[in-house]
Design an enzyme around this catalytic site. Structure first.
Site, PDB file in Angstrom:
ATOM      1  N   GLY A  46       0.845  -1.194   0.000  1.00  0.00           N
ATOM      2  CA  GLY A  46       0.000   0.000   0.000  1.00  0.00           C
ATOM      3  C   GLY A  46       0.878   1.241   0.000  1.00  0.00           C
ATOM      4  O   GLY A  46       2.089   1.158   0.263  1.00  0.00           O
ATOM      5  N   GLN A  51       3.195   9.986   1.307  1.00  0.00           N
ATOM      6  CA  GLN A  51       4.489   9.307   1.441  1.00  0.00           C
ATOM      7  C   GLN A  51       5.435   9.632   0.281  1.00  0.00           C
ATOM      8  O   GLN A  51       6.638   9.400   0.393  1.00  0.00           O
ATOM      9  CB  GLN A  51       4.298   7.785   1.545  1.00  0.00           C
ATOM     10  N   CYS A  99       5.825  -0.347   7.452  1.00  0.00           N
ATOM     11  CA  CYS A  99       5.536   0.895   6.709  1.00  0.00           C
ATOM     12  C   CYS A  99       6.764   1.264   5.899  1.00  0.00           C
ATOM     13  O   CYS A  99       7.889   1.252   6.434  1.00  0.00           O
ATOM     14  CB  CYS A  99       5.185   2.017   7.691  1.00  0.00           C
ATOM     15  N   LEU A 100       6.546   1.619   4.638  1.00  0.00           N
ATOM     16  CA  LEU A 100       7.676   1.988   3.783  1.00  0.00           C
ATOM     17  C   LEU A 100       8.328   3.279   4.273  1.00  0.00           C
ATOM     18  O   LEU A 100       9.488   3.535   3.958  1.00  0.00           O
ATOM     19  CB  LEU A 100       7.202   2.133   2.328  1.00  0.00           C
ATOM     20  N   HIS A 141      -4.456   1.687   8.066  1.00  0.00           N
ATOM     21  CA  HIS A 141      -3.062   2.154   8.136  1.00  0.00           C
ATOM     22  C   HIS A 141      -2.854   3.305   7.135  1.00  0.00           C
ATOM     23  O   HIS A 141      -2.284   4.346   7.475  1.00  0.00           O
ATOM     24  CB  HIS A 141      -2.138   0.970   7.823  1.00  0.00           C
ATOM     25  N   GLU A 142      -3.330   3.102   5.899  1.00  0.00           N
ATOM     26  CA  GLU A 142      -3.130   4.129   4.861  1.00  0.00           C
ATOM     27  C   GLU A 142      -3.976   5.372   5.159  1.00  0.00           C
ATOM     28  O   GLU A 142      -3.533   6.497   4.902  1.00  0.00           O
ATOM     29  CB  GLU A 142      -3.470   3.571   3.472  1.00  0.00           C
ATOM     30  N   HIS A 145      -2.257   7.651   7.416  1.00  0.00           N
ATOM     31  CA  HIS A 145      -1.269   8.514   6.736  1.00  0.00           C
ATOM     32  C   HIS A 145      -1.921   9.828   6.287  1.00  0.00           C
ATOM     33  O   HIS A 145      -1.290  10.882   6.322  1.00  0.00           O
ATOM     34  CB  HIS A 145      -0.699   7.813   5.499  1.00  0.00           C
TER      35      HIS A 145
HETATM   36  O1  K1U Z   1       4.080   2.248   3.778  1.00  0.00           O
HETATM   37  C1  K1U Z   1       2.959   1.792   3.727  1.00  0.00           C
HETATM   38  O2  K1U Z   1       2.000   2.399   4.167  1.00  0.00           O
HETATM   39  C2  K1U Z   1       2.769   0.431   3.085  1.00  0.00           C
HETATM   40  C3  K1U Z   1       2.753  -0.713   4.052  1.00  0.00           C
HETATM   41  C4  K1U Z   1       1.329  -1.213   4.146  1.00  0.00           C
HETATM   42  C5  K1U Z   1       1.003  -2.080   5.333  1.00  0.00           C
HETATM   43  C6  K1U Z   1       1.683  -3.247   5.602  1.00  0.00           C
HETATM   44  C7  K1U Z   1       1.343  -4.040   6.678  1.00  0.00           C
HETATM   45  C8  K1U Z   1       0.282  -3.663   7.487  1.00  0.00           C
HETATM   46  C9  K1U Z   1      -0.394  -2.488   7.236  1.00  0.00           C
HETATM   47  C10 K1U Z   1      -0.035  -1.700   6.151  1.00  0.00           C
HETATM   48  C11 K1U Z   1       3.676  -1.791   3.517  1.00  0.00           C
HETATM   49  O3  K1U Z   1       3.521  -2.226   2.424  1.00  0.00           O
HETATM   50  S1  K1U Z   1       4.943  -2.334   4.535  1.00  0.00           S
HETATM   51  C12 K1U Z   1       5.790  -3.579   3.612  1.00  0.00           C
HETATM   52  C13 K1U Z   1       5.048  -4.866   3.480  1.00  0.00           C
HETATM   53  O4  K1U Z   1       4.857  -5.285   2.368  1.00  0.00           O
HETATM   54  C14 K1U Z   1       4.507  -5.598   4.638  1.00  0.00           C
HETATM   55  C15 K1U Z   1       4.963  -5.422   5.910  1.00  0.00           C
HETATM   56  C16 K1U Z   1       4.400  -6.127   6.986  1.00  0.00           C
HETATM   57  C17 K1U Z   1       3.420  -7.045   6.779  1.00  0.00           C
HETATM   58  C18 K1U Z   1       2.964  -7.248   5.491  1.00  0.00           C
HETATM   59  C19 K1U Z   1       3.528  -6.539   4.437  1.00  0.00           C
HETATM   60 ZN    ZN Z   2       2.643   3.281   6.082  1.00  0.00          ZN
END
Ligand code: K1U
Ligand code: ZN
Length: 176
Positions: A46, A51, A99-100, A141-142, A145
């Site tokens: 996401g 971001q 989170c990225l 989560h998004e 943001h």
């Molecule tokens: O930066 C972001 O908002 C994207 C984030 C989305 C997210 C991941 C996990 C839970 C809630 C929201 C990511 O993509 S983090 C990288 C990822 O692929 C990931 C990390 C942890 C669990 C599953 C995926």
């Molecule tokens: Zn995030």
């Protein structure tokens, strides 16, 4: 294709409250495409526009991006413009989030297990969805943001302070 750099905490631009999109036009569609390219390039599931430094209420997501479409390589990302939560369950769920913008840090966050939300799609059409599981978690989560909230803001003050110190140190080392 345009991959944009992703801001990382504690960048103050991540604290901005994003503005409503007035009109879903060609500029917004191009921004959403760049966001999807940036999300895939960073291996995320996401991404919110803030971001990549654009404080507009736009989210892209692809919960299946790790697998992709094996045969065609087709990416199935979706976009949520001006998303709004209409209802959230009393029941909570805990997921390990990442989170990225908070690289290499993962922690459990508790959120409503199920939500109903509305948003505009890329044609500017209003859509309503019911979400649970990872979709509900990722959408919340998004949407955080868009209010300038990071998942580490849901952790204890002590833990957040420790993590921010670690991130600041890593950033300093990377630029030294
Ligand atoms: O930066 C972001 O908002 C994207 C984030 C989305 C997210 C991941 C996990 C839970 C809630 C929201 C990511 O993509 S983090 C990288 C990822 O692929 C990931 C990390 C942890 C669990 C599953 C995926
Ligand atoms: Zn995030």
């Amino acid at each position: 294709m345009a991959v944009r750099p992703i801001l990382t905490a504690p960048d103050p631009r991540l604290k901005a409250v994003s503005a409503l999109v007035e009109k879903v036009d060609v500029k917004i569609r191009k921004l959403a495409e760049d966001m999807a390219d940036s999300m895939y390039a960073a291996d995320g599931i996401g991404l919110a526009a803030v971001q990549v430094g654009v404080a507009k209420r736009i989210i892209v997501m692809d919960l299946n991006q790790k697998e992709g479409d094996q045969k065609t390589g087709k990416k199935n990302w979706r976009v949520f413009i001006n998303p709004k939560i209409l209802w959230a369950s009393e029941e909570k769920a805990v997921y390990e989030e990442g989170c990225l913008s908070v690289p290499e840090i993962y922690d459990d966050v508790e959120r409503p297990a199920r939500i109903k939300a509305e948003y505009l799609d890329l044609d500017g059409k209003r859509v309503e969805i019911e979400a649970d599981g990872m979709l509900a978690t990722c959408l919340q989560h998004e949407m955080d943001h868009l209010e300038g909230i990071l998942f580490i803001d849901h952790l204890s003050r002590l833990k957040r302070a420790m993590l921010l110190k670690k991130l600041t140190k890593a950033k300093k080392l990377a630029t030294a």
